[in-house]
Design an enzyme around this catalytic site. Structure first.
Site, PDB file in Angstrom:
ATOM      1  N   ASP A   1      79.427  26.077  51.391  1.00  0.00           N
ATOM      2  CA  ASP A   1      78.145  26.091  52.087  1.00  0.00           C
ATOM      3  C   ASP A   1      77.922  27.365  52.896  1.00  0.00           C
ATOM      4  O   ASP A   1      76.980  27.431  53.683  1.00  0.00           O
ATOM      5  CB  ASP A   1      78.057  24.884  53.012  1.00  0.00           C
TER       6      ASP A   1
ATOM      7  N   CYS B   1      82.555  15.735  66.784  1.00  0.00           N
ATOM      8  CA  CYS B   1      82.169  15.936  68.186  1.00  0.00           C
ATOM      9  C   CYS B   1      80.959  15.064  68.495  1.00  0.00           C
ATOM     10  O   CYS B   1      79.990  15.507  69.120  1.00  0.00           O
ATOM     11  CB  CYS B   1      81.863  17.400  68.458  1.00  0.00           C
TER      12      CYS B   1
END
Length: 759
Positions: free
Chosen positions: A345, A458
């Site tokens: 990506d 996160c």
């Protein structure tokens, strides 16, 4: 909402009279605004007193805002920002400028509704001839304008000038008094001591924490060591304290979870650069939440195993993983584990930056894989030694107090800025993130040689953390139980690898998940380690081990009653010959011939398969009562066949005068099949079970040695003995004569077998 100037409330009129006494704002050039007083000092915003930014920062921030602003429905839309979206960002090499532009855009997103109310209430939007596609630039510059208390910007001498930015700035300066008055009225209306109070509680809390977060760094063991870095810091005037709570002044401490992480107060960044530890890549600044994943990977990685990194992470995370593994295996540098990085990506520029970071950090055990993670599998030759997968998928970053810094440094998704600015993630975006996370972790568990998968986010949402991991474990278990799919070993959650010395601060040892809550001391994160369950250990006896090995053909039938592979191979030719004879001679003939008639011919008697020989009884007194020949089914399970086979074969090659050392009971065993041989029968007291075998084999000829038989006062009989089969012709032999054994079918060898004299 557009308000009528003649229909202001009495509260706003009082505010206008208070604004008139202010000396902070200079009169405007526009005559229409000369009668509007300035805002009082007590109602001004709590800005940082900035002098403004360069033109390029405003332009870059306006593009970021244009791509991420909240698009309201047409019926509730106050300001139109045009139809352009997804505008590519210009290439900015200056990281500080990029960080400033993102921070300015993020703050504008947080106060978008307030800024739109100011533009409508002050009549700026309806009266100024600014195109709609430039209203994003107006919003960004208006936020900065109020943040520096509507003071003019101080431009640098060599600053690049962008005419579009200057035109918008001039319009704002002409309307600065009306804009300030509108801001004051909004604060009075909502009873705001500062504009931060208009934010959602979660956003306001994160904003307060971001200003006090400590500075986390990790030691690059490829360039230095922990002791060396600490020594340099002490020599530079830093003092070491025991905990993060004791940080103050020019001090540092070790992190309670990771020993290679050093923590500093936030304001000491400049002092750290002065030590050259940062510029020499010996000390790396990175958030703690990004260092726990590499630490967990290093803890579960076996001696000979590689690592595969997948997901959303920065160049620093790759280098940290490589340095930890190199430090763990520093005694075996030749076989250093490889860190494979899936970079499908990333753009070409990002891949080039990663290569430069790897080289600058001194990492030599990193290899990049451009393929998509879903296209990789356990059959890939490059991944044959991969034993641990570090999966850090794209997440909502909802547990991070400073999302702009985190997204920029950790290669995050800027599209999340709008949701983060409002304190919650849209349900559609959250579902899209969870769907991709499920695909990634399901695919990671399908690698057959992978021993552990480290999953780290996160996020503070359970949908992205516990629920994803629990569902993945259930999915793997269900897949292993399906008959259509290949069996894969089950994974389980390992206990938390991190625990604080203070039990009140850290998780319990039995907690399968490690969750670090966001606080003034650190950002939040989630970590789970999924390990593959080892195969159950089966305790086997030595006999069971030998039996299992013989069944696989490993030990060649050692300690087994069945014929060995060597014997079966050696008898293949004789089996083929015997098969050709079966159709013509299905019976076994046993002949006892004299030595003188050996060259003239053989007289044989055919016996049926299981028919016993009739007993030969002597009529003379004192002679043996019987000599019995019994035919039984031939089987290789006989103890004699398994233990005496080689010795019997070797004895047939002995010279004629050789004497046997052991006598054998004169009992003969034959079989009805063509693949038989003569064997001594076991003692009657200890019968041996003879299992049936579907495979019939031809064994080697067996030597039968009869003990000497003495007949006192024996006179040879002159008449034929009744009860004998007419097919046998018995004659008395002299002391030196032998009895040859042969088989007329040709299945047995024609060797002459020597025996002891019968007298």
């Amino acid at each position: 909402m557009v308000r009528n100037k003649n229909s202001r409330s009495s509260t706003l009129k009082i505010a206008d009279s208070q604004i008139a006494s202010s000396k902070d704002l200079t009169p405007l050039d526009d005559p229409a605004d000369s009668d509007i007083p300035a805002a009082p000092p007590e109602l001004q915003t709590t800005g940082q007193g900035q002098l403004g930014f360069p033109d390029r920062v405003y332009l870059l921030a306006s593009i970021i805002f244009q791509n991420n602003h909240l698009e309201k429905p047409a019926a509730h839309r106050l300001v139109n920002y045009g139809k352009e979206s997804g505008i590519p960002l210009p290439d900015v090499k200056d990281e500080e400028m990029q960080r400033t532009a993102y921070g300015l855009a993020f703050n504008t997103l947080k106060y978008q509704e307030l800024l739109e109310d100011i533009m409508i209430d002050s009549y700026f939007y309806p009266t100024q001839p600014i195109p709609d596609d430039q209203m994003g630039l107006v919003a960004v510059m208006l936020y900065d304008f109020q943040d520096r208390k509507f003071l003019p910007r101080e431009c640098l001498g060599e600053e690049e000038m962008i005419q579009e930015v200057r035109d918008v700035e001039n319009c704002l300066l002409r309307f600065k008094t009306k804009l300030a008055a509108s801001l004051a009225r909004c604060r009075i209306k909502h009873n705001l001591l500062s504009i931060e109070y208009i934010l959602p509680e979660s956003v306001k809390t994160k904003q307060e924490r971001s200003s006090s977060l400590p500075l986390y760094t990790w030691v690059n063991t490829l360039k230095s060591s922990l002791d060396e870095v600490q020594s340099v810091l002490r020599s530079a005037g830093f003092s070491q304290v025991k905990s993060i709570g004791q940080l103050g002044g020019q001090s540092f401490c070790q992190d309670p979870h990771c020993g290679d992480i050093l923590v500093f107060p936030a304001q000491l960044k400049a002092q750290l650069y002065a030590t050259k530890l940062l510029s020499d890549h010996k000390l790396i600044i990175q958030d703690k939440s990004c260092s726990l994943g590499p630490k967990a990977v290093c803890s579960v990685l076996p001696e000979e195993g590689d690592v595969l990194m997948v997901g959303c992470f920065s160049d620093l995370t790759v280098c940290h993983t490589a340095s930890l593994i190199a430090e763990k295996h520093k005694t075996n540098c030749k076989n250093l584990p490889t860190v494979y990085v899936c970079i499908s990506d990333r753009t070409d520029a990002q891949r080039e930056d990663l290569q430069q970071a790897i080289s600058a950090m001194g990492c030599k055990n990193v290899k990049l894989i451009p393929g998509v993670f879903e296209s990789l599998d356990g059959g890939d030759k490059r991944l044959q030694k991969v034993r641990v997968i570090l999966l850090t998928p794209k997440c909502s970053v909802s547990a991070v107090s400073n999302p702009v810094e985190f997204i920029l440094q950790e290669n995050g998704d800027p599209d999340l800025l709008q949701d983060l600015s409002q304190g919650s993630i849209a349900q559609s975006k959250l579902e899209a993130l969870v769907a991709q996370q499920r695909k990634d972790i399901d695919h990671a568990l399908k690698f057959p040689k992978v021993l552990a998968v480290v999953y780290s986010t996160c996020s503070s949402y359970p949908e992205e953390n516990e629920e994803v991991v629990s569902r993945a474990l259930e999915q793997a278990k269900a897949s292993s139980e399906q008959e259509e799919e290949p069996k894969q070993a089950n994974f389980r959650l390992s206990p938390s690898l991190f625990s604080s010395p203070n039990n009140a601060e850290g998780p319990e040892e039995t907690d399968p998940f490690f969750m670090l809550e966001p606080s003034e001391q650190s950002n939040g994160c989630f970590l789970a380690v999924l390990t593959r369950e080892p195969e159950p250990v089966v305790n086997e006896t030595p006999q069971e081990v030998l039996a299992r090995a013989n069944a696989k053909g490993i030990l060649d039938r050692i300690n087994s009653n069945e014929p060995t592979r060597k014997e079966l191979h050696g008898h293949t030719n004789r089996m083929k010959k015997a098969a050709r004879v079966r159709t013509s001679q299905p019976h076994l003939s046993v002949c006892i011939q004299s030595k003188h008639q050996e060259t003239k011919g053989r007289n044989s008697t055919s016996l049926c398969g299981h028919q016993e020989f009739t007993n030969r009884r002597w009529s003379s007194q004192g002679k043996p009562k019987s000599l019995r020949l019994q035919t039984v089914k031939n089987t290789v399970s006989s103890p004699f066949a398994s233990s005496k086979q080689e010795s019997s074969c070797s004895s047939s090659l002995k010279p004629e005068n050789s004497k046997p050392t052991k006598s054998i009971t004169p009992v003969f065993n034959t079989t009805t099949t063509t693949t038989t041989s003569v064997h001594p029968a076991p003692p009657p007291s200890t019968p041996v079970a003879r299992p049936r075998r579907a495979l019939q084999e031809v064994l080697k000829p067996v030597v039968l040695v009869l003990p000497p038989v003495h007949f006192p006062n024996f006179f040879p009989p002159q008449h034929s003995r009744t009860g004998f089969s007419p097919s046998f012709n018995y004659k008395w032999r002299g002391p030196g004569q032998t009895v040859p054994l042969s088989r007329s079918s040709g299945g047995l060898s024609k060797d002459v077998v020597k025996s002891r004299p019968l007298f």
